[in-house]
Write a protein that holds these residues in place. Structure first.
Motif, PDB file in Angstrom:
ATOM      1  N   VAL A 185       0.842  -1.194   0.000  1.00 29.15           N
ATOM      2  CA  VAL A 185       0.000   0.000   0.000  1.00 29.15           C
ATOM      3  C   VAL A 185       0.882   1.250   0.000  1.00 29.15           C
ATOM      4  CG1 VAL A 185      -1.743   1.304   1.284  1.00 29.15           C
ATOM      5  CG2 VAL A 185      -1.810  -1.193   1.280  1.00 29.15           C
ATOM      6  N   LEU A 242       1.528   4.642   1.255  1.00 25.33           N
ATOM      7  CA  LEU A 242       1.062   5.421   2.391  1.00 25.33           C
ATOM      8  C   LEU A 242       1.287   6.913   2.164  1.00 25.33           C
ATOM      9  CD1 LEU A 242       2.261   3.300   5.456  1.00 25.33           C
ATOM     10  CD2 LEU A 242       0.040   3.284   4.304  1.00 25.33           C
ATOM     11  N   ASN A 246      -3.531   8.587   4.947  1.00 21.05           N
ATOM     12  CA  ASN A 246      -3.903   7.207   5.285  1.00 21.05           C
ATOM     13  C   ASN A 246      -2.868   6.488   6.159  1.00 21.05           C
ATOM     14  OD1 ASN A 246      -1.802   6.572   3.557  1.00 21.05           O
ATOM     15  ND2 ASN A 246      -3.004   5.307   2.178  1.00 21.05           N
ATOM     16  N   THR A 295      -4.119   3.289   8.339  1.00 21.25           N
ATOM     17  CA  THR A 295      -3.674   1.995   7.808  1.00 21.25           C
ATOM     18  C   THR A 295      -2.945   1.190   8.880  1.00 21.25           C
ATOM     19  OG1 THR A 295      -3.468   2.876   5.558  1.00 21.25           O
ATOM     20  CG2 THR A 295      -2.270   0.852   6.052  1.00 21.25           C
ATOM     21  N   SER A 303      -5.438  -0.047  11.449  1.00 22.43           N
ATOM     22  CA  SER A 303      -6.289  -1.094  10.881  1.00 22.43           C
ATOM     23  C   SER A 303      -5.561  -2.430  10.828  1.00 22.43           C
ATOM     24  CB  SER A 303      -6.737  -0.696   9.474  1.00 22.43           C
ATOM     25  OG  SER A 303      -7.476  -1.738   8.865  1.00 22.43           O
ATOM     26  N   GLU A 304      -4.316  -2.431  10.378  1.00 28.33           N
ATOM     27  CA  GLU A 304      -3.556  -3.674  10.275  1.00 28.33           C
ATOM     28  C   GLU A 304      -3.275  -4.263  11.663  1.00 28.33           C
ATOM     29  OE1 GLU A 304      -2.789  -5.152   7.030  1.00 28.33           O
ATOM     30  OE2 GLU A 304      -4.435  -3.732   6.955  1.00 28.33           O
ATOM     31  N   ALA A 344       3.764  -1.939   3.161  1.00 21.55           N
ATOM     32  CA  ALA A 344       3.430  -0.601   2.692  1.00 21.55           C
ATOM     33  C   ALA A 344       4.712   0.156   2.376  1.00 21.55           C
ATOM     34  CB  ALA A 344       2.603   0.147   3.727  1.00 21.55           C
TER      35      ALA A 344
END
Length: 264
Positions: free
Chosen positions: A52, A54, A58, A62, A65-66, A109
């Motif tokens: 992802v 970053l 975000n 992120t 969330s992970e 990421a």
């Protein structure tokens, strides 16, 4: 006639000089192009299938969330896409991102600090050289933790380029393994461990999993060994913990095959 001969000779010498310069230019350009092509792109197109990008908007969400999913998120920070040390390391990073794409314990990421220089990472990316890699999980919290050097005699870019080193890093920090119950990505020791545990049965598997199932229990085990051995021991424990979890959820179709017979 003599003047004509001298003039012809002068033309030939001049032509040869220009031809030599032209050849030097061509060879030099080819060498530069070959050197450039030998350095893998920092951001190949396929990278974004499993990593992802970053940004300031975000980054925090992120990571949170992970972590909430129980994953370990690995983030690579580069100073610029033109940073040569980061380019040099790319093959190692790109390899593990692809190799662990189906692993439920990890995610990846990337941060380009030239674009996202206002990101607050929880550390000081670049203080030990480029690229900088940090990881974030329930153990570290949202502040994360820096990559710990294993080969201080090497530059950071050289150390992080070694694929085996990157695999060991991901496995040890995430408490996971590349090994699957089908035998893919396993070394001989891991295959033997899976076979032994499957033969021993569910009760032994559960007991073994319980013995390394919490951070406190792992820390107690690590406290018994010298600091120089903790890195590899933590990786070993993580590999076994991951395999035991897979075995606990195993269905017969995922079994290792030994001499043509499924060991379920």
């Amino acid at each position: 006639l003599a003047d004509h001969r001298q003039l012809t000779l002068l033309y030939k010498k001049t032509a040869m000089r220009y031809l030599t310069l032209l050849l030097v230019f061509i060879v030099g350009a080819t060498t530069v192009q070959a050197a450039a092509s030998s350095v893998e792109s920092i951001y190949p197109d396929e990278l974004w299938e499993n990593s992802v990008a970053l940004t300031k908007s975000n980054f925090d969400s992120t990571i949170a969330s992970e972590i909430s999913k129980g994953k370990t998120l690995f983030v690579r920070f580069i100073s610029s896409p033109n940073c040569r040390p980061s380019k040099k390391q790319s093959s190692g990073w790109n390899y593990v991102v692809a190799a662990f794409k189906d692993n439920a314990d990890v995610s990846f990421a990337d941060v380009d600090l030239k674009k996202e220089h206002k990101i607050v990472s929880g550390g000081q990316p670049g203080s030990n050289g480029w690229p900088a890699i940090r990881y974030y999980n329930q153990e570290t919290g949202v502040k994360g933790a820096d990559y710990v050097r294993r080969r201080p005699e090497l530059k950071m870019s050289e150390e992080l380029k070694i694929k085996e080193n990157m695999i060991a890093y991901v496995e040890s920090r995430a408490g996971t393994t590349m090994c699957s119950l089908k035998g893919d990505g396993c070394d001989d020791i891991e295959k033997a461990f899976v076979k032994e545990m499957r033969t021993a049965g569910a009760s032994v598997q559960s007991s073994a999993l319980a013995s390394i199932g919490t951070t406190e229990k792992v820390d107690k085990i690590l406290s018994m060994v010298d600091d120089s051995l903790k890195w590899e021991l933590k990786r070993w424990i993580g590999q076994r913990h991951s395999l035991l979890k897979l075995l606990a959820n195993e269905k017969c179709e995922g079994a290792l095959v030994d001499e043509g017979k499924q060991q379920c």
